[in-house]
Scaffold this active site. Structure first.
Site, PDB file in Angstrom:
ATOM      1  N   SER A 274       1.695  15.926  -4.527  1.00 10.04           N
ATOM      2  CA  SER A 274       2.451  15.721  -5.757  1.00 10.04           C
ATOM      3  C   SER A 274       3.935  15.580  -5.424  1.00 10.04           C
ATOM      4  O   SER A 274       4.426  16.142  -4.445  1.00 10.04           O
ATOM      5  CB  SER A 274       2.238  16.911  -6.693  1.00 10.04           C
TER       6      SER A 274
ATOM      7  N   GLN B  53     -13.561 -25.217 -10.655  1.00 14.04           N
ATOM      8  CA  GLN B  53     -12.470 -24.891  -9.742  1.00 14.04           C
ATOM      9  C   GLN B  53     -12.058 -23.430  -9.866  1.00 14.04           C
ATOM     10  O   GLN B  53     -11.569 -22.823  -8.907  1.00 14.04           O
ATOM     11  CB  GLN B  53     -11.260 -25.797 -10.006  1.00 14.04           C
TER      12      GLN B  53
ATOM     13  N   GLU C  49      -9.771   7.758  -6.685  1.00 14.23           N
ATOM     14  CA  GLU C  49      -9.389   7.287  -8.021  1.00 14.23           C
ATOM     15  C   GLU C  49      -9.177   5.777  -8.031  1.00 14.23           C
ATOM     16  O   GLU C  49      -9.545   5.088  -8.989  1.00 14.23           O
ATOM     17  CB  GLU C  49      -8.125   8.024  -8.485  1.00 14.23           C
TER      18      GLU C  49
ATOM     19  N   ASN D 201      -3.882  15.174  -4.277  1.00 13.17           N
ATOM     20  CA  ASN D 201      -4.589  14.340  -5.251  1.00 13.17           C
ATOM     21  C   ASN D 201      -5.560  13.380  -4.556  1.00 13.17           C
ATOM     22  O   ASN D 201      -5.196  12.749  -3.565  1.00 13.17           O
ATOM     23  CB  ASN D 201      -3.586  13.523  -6.073  1.00 13.17           C
TER      24      ASN D 201
ATOM     25  N   ASN E 140     -18.352 -33.329  -5.367  1.00 13.06           N
ATOM     26  CA  ASN E 140     -19.188 -32.460  -6.210  1.00 13.06           C
ATOM     27  C   ASN E 140     -20.234 -31.717  -5.391  1.00 13.06           C
ATOM     28  O   ASN E 140     -20.427 -30.502  -5.565  1.00 13.06           O
ATOM     29  CB  ASN E 140     -19.878 -33.292  -7.293  1.00 13.06           C
TER      30      ASN E 140
ATOM     31  N   LYS F   1      -0.360  20.892  -4.497  1.00 13.81           N
ATOM     32  CA  LYS F   1      -1.410  19.956  -4.890  1.00 13.81           C
ATOM     33  C   LYS F   1      -1.669  18.875  -3.860  1.00 13.81           C
ATOM     34  O   LYS F   1      -0.773  18.412  -3.176  1.00 13.81           O
ATOM     35  CB  LYS F   1      -1.039  19.263  -6.220  1.00 13.81           C
TER      36      LYS F   1
ATOM     37  N   THR G 172     -26.599  18.390 -15.061  1.00 12.52           N
ATOM     38  CA  THR G 172     -26.877  17.456 -16.144  1.00 12.52           C
ATOM     39  C   THR G 172     -25.826  17.724 -17.216  1.00 12.52           C
ATOM     40  O   THR G 172     -25.482  18.884 -17.476  1.00 12.52           O
ATOM     41  CB  THR G 172     -28.286  17.640 -16.755  1.00 12.52           C
TER      42      THR G 172
ATOM     43  N   TYR H  89     -21.039 -31.914 -13.427  1.00 13.34           N
ATOM     44  CA  TYR H  89     -19.877 -31.306 -12.791  1.00 13.34           C
ATOM     45  C   TYR H  89     -18.657 -31.384 -13.702  1.00 13.34           C
ATOM     46  O   TYR H  89     -18.410 -32.405 -14.350  1.00 13.34           O
ATOM     47  CB  TYR H  89     -19.550 -31.976 -11.447  1.00 13.34           C
TER      48      TYR H  89
ATOM     49  N   LYS I  91     -13.899 -19.995  -7.554  1.00  9.40           N
ATOM     50  CA  LYS I  91     -13.587 -19.455  -6.233  1.00  9.40           C
ATOM     51  C   LYS I  91     -12.642 -18.258  -6.283  1.00  9.40           C
ATOM     52  O   LYS I  91     -12.835 -17.278  -5.571  1.00  9.40           O
ATOM     53  CB  LYS I  91     -12.985 -20.542  -5.333  1.00  9.40           C
TER      54      LYS I  91
END
Length: 386
Positions: free
Chosen positions: A202, A247, A215, A210, A35, A208, A80, A242, A250
């Site tokens: 693309s 467990q 993203e 991307n 523990n 294109k 804005t 405990y 983690k």
């Protein structure tokens, strides 16, 4: 190789040690419990990982600072509601992210302090029956102090929450930056070009590129934010002390660290290698009347007209320019005077985009002099935190 016969990692460590040094290894568990061992291990990992994240944040900050230094004279629109608002320097805009990431460094520092308590000596929950040299343990393991209460020692996972919250805040700032750069890289804005290493073509549209890396950072940032909620769901409503529930902590911590480290590494390279457009910002400001507020201030400062009245006058002028499909700088003095007789040729000084920046008075503003001060401040800060 780990063996299931040894039940868990602690017993496996004891087994491996016994193979190497013999029966003295059987003393390793004296005065300890799994523990307090696992709580101590998690604290050591959290301290180490928080420091590693801090290093990655500083690398990001240096990439952003380098771009800010190169773009002190680059003007872009400040937004804005995603609408063009007022002119700012690109350097000033980028420095806003340095302020955010500096707060993240402080948050991780708080997290490190929260994890900096040695739990060993708590044993299972009531404390140890042995006179353990706690000062020696703290010195060897790099803790500044021991836990004050054994029951809190084995059950406390607040430091994990601090770590996850700190990761969450950093991910929010990464997501904000990602979204902004994605918008700026669109054909409609043209303010930013993502380096070819971090964008993809693309499958059917050859024209294109991307911004996939950004993203993915944005998406992962949202996943990271959810980790603290996952963790709180595990530890909420647990009585002392405990439980095996711990467990599950983690996996969440490790995944969060891995994902955030990846995002910080990629973002640093994207910022470092990509290209900010130096020319288009002024044009965007002009066609979207970004100095309209300066014109309202002109009537207040030079003509002593109350702001509310000057606001309405300039709103009418902007509407006229918009309907006429002309820039504010293309309006004649006579046309200006149709809206307010007292307007003189000095109004064109207030229309000028570059002069709008210089006109700002406050220390936190986009005034180039203030921006240079902030750049110097962050240079010293990052140099001192190399």
């Amino acid at each position: 190789k780990f063996s299931k016969k040894n039940e868990d990692i602690h017993m496996n460590v004891e087994y491996f040690l016994h193979q190497r040094i013999g029966d003295i290894a059987l003393k390793i568990h004296t005065g300890r419990s799994r523990n307090d061992q696992v709580a101590t291990d998690t604290r050591l990992w959290t301290k180490k990982s928080a420091k590693e994240i801090q290093k990655l944040i500083k690398i990001n900050m240096r990439s952003i600072l380098d771009q800010a230094k190169n773009h002190q004279e680059t003007i872009i629109p400040g937004f804005t509601h995603l609408q063009v608002a007022q002119p700012v320097s690109l350097a000033h805009h980028l420095l806003a992210y340095l302020e955010m990431f500096k707060r993240d460094l402080d948050y991780f520092e708080f997290c490190i302090r929260g994890a900096d308590e040695n739990v060993l000596g708590s044993a299972a929950l009531a404390g140890s029956n042995y006179f353990l040299d706690q000062n020696l343990l703290n010195k060897k393991l790099g803790f500044s102090k021991s836990k004050q209460n054994s029951m809190d020692g084995v059950s406390d996972r607040d430091f994990c929450m601090y770590f996850l919250h700190a990761c969450s805040m950093t991910s929010i700032h990464l997501g904000k930056l990602s979204s902004e750069l994605i918008l700026w890289s669109s054909n409609m804005a043209g303010l930013f070009n993502v380096h070819a290493e971090y964008s993809t073509g693309s499958s059917i549209m050859p024209q294109k590129r991307n911004p996939d890396s950004l993203e993915l950072i944005r998406s992962k940032a949202n996943i990271i934010r959810n980790k603290s909620q996952e963790f709180s769901n595990i530890i909420s409503n647990l009585p002392l002390t405990y439980f095996k529930d711990f467990q599950e902590d983690k996996k969440i911590l490790f995944e969060c660290f891995d994902e955030l480290s990846l995002c910080l590494n990629v973002m640093s390279d994207v910022i470092k290698k990509s290209y900010f457009n130096k020319k288009i910002g002024v044009e965007l400001c002009e066609v979207n009347f970004a100095t309209a507020t300066d014109l309202a201030d002109y009537l207040v400062i030079e003509k002593n007209i109350p702001f509310r009245k000057s606001y309405k006058t300039i709103a009418d002028i902007v509407k006229f320019a918009s309907n006429s499909k002309i820039k504010l700088s293309e309006i004649s003095l006579k046309e200006f005077q149709n809206f307010e007789k007292s307007i003189d040729s000095n109004i064109y000084q207030y229309i000028d985009i570059k002069k709008s920046l210089v006109r700002k008075k406050t220390s936190m503003s986009t005034n180039p002099r203030e921006v240079v001060k902030k750049i110097n401040k962050f240079q010293k800060f990052l140099k001192g935190n190399a």
